[in-house]
Scaffold this active site. Sequence first.
Site, PDB file in Angstrom:
ATOM      1  N   GLU A  40       1.018  -1.059  -0.013  1.00 28.91           N
ATOM      2  CA  GLU A  40       0.094  -0.021  -0.146  1.00 28.91           C
ATOM      3  C   GLU A  40       0.881   1.290   0.033  1.00 28.91           C
ATOM      4  O   GLU A  40       1.976   1.279   0.447  1.00 28.91           O
ATOM      5  CB  GLU A  40      -0.864   0.107   1.219  1.00 28.91           C
ATOM      6  CG  GLU A  40      -0.286  -0.327   2.450  1.00 28.91           C
ATOM      7  CD  GLU A  40      -0.125   0.883   3.524  1.00 28.91           C
ATOM      8  OE1 GLU A  40       0.191   2.022   2.914  1.00 28.91           O
ATOM      9  OE2 GLU A  40      -0.377   0.752   4.889  1.00 28.91           O
ATOM     10  N   CYS A  70       7.731  -1.143  -1.701  1.00 26.73           N
ATOM     11  CA  CYS A  70       8.617  -1.767  -1.709  1.00 26.73           C
ATOM     12  C   CYS A  70       9.802  -1.660  -0.515  1.00 26.73           C
ATOM     13  O   CYS A  70      10.234  -2.469   0.205  1.00 26.73           O
ATOM     14  CB  CYS A  70       9.304  -1.790  -3.186  1.00 26.73           C
ATOM     15  SG  CYS A  70      10.114  -0.391  -3.692  1.00 26.73           S
TER      16      CYS A  70
END
Length: 280
Positions: A40, A70
């Site tokens: 998210e 990430c």
Amino acid sequence: MNSAQIDAYLRRLGAEHPAWPTVDVLRELHLRHLRTVPFENLSIHLGEEIVLEEKRLLDKVVGARRGGFCYELNGSFGALLAALGFEVTLLAGRVYGEEGRLGIPYDHLALRVRTVDGGDWLADVGFGAHSHHPLAIGARGEQVDPGGTFRVVEAGADAAGVRGGHAVAADLDVVMGGKPQYRLEVRPRVLGDFVAGAWWHSTSPASHFTRSPVCSRVTEDGGRITLSGRSFTVTAADGTREVRELGTDEEVLGVYRERFGVELDRVPVGPEAREAGEAG
């Protein structure tokens, strides 16, 4: 990471403390992470600061039971794996965009993980729809995964004519379903190296992360659920999709809470909605 933080992280994933850092343990933790901790970008649309420091990542992912993109997901997962005895190396990647163009340096953070039973793996819990299990980083053939068919191959020259970012080994392309997803440098990095990439992705109008809030995770049956703006998509393991538009803020907050385990006190909004609100 201390023992209390390790235990809290494993509880977040619903996992037992492993006896040894084996490939089977890595596979289990990888899949549990994808099912439990959503991919998210909500912090960008809530005005929250993104700080790439281990304690801050753990406070968010474990303490606040949030997800991230990430840098946050693979950053925190890498810290957990290292604390459990895995040999973990942070790798920098550049994501393939339109017409096969590569993104910015430090566009993506992935993990190279070595296990006690001799495995050498690419672990990535921070790329959205991707492999459900770690990929064998040294294998060059097809790797069939619930998320698709993957290959890890030596990369060719980039637009500048550079074949690799390291004097010893060439960069690697990670390919899904025949389409390159991202290019990895094999040179080890540290978390602080990715600060500029995280800043660009969280502030630049050219970054897809700044355009709309998104929250996504793998489901128990191998499918995926995604809330993008107010569109809620349920994708089954066979690829069939159902899309539902959410009307009220209460509906949106309810889906975040009930389907992703994310408790929010207000709805994250994209730039267009923010500009409309400011104009009003």
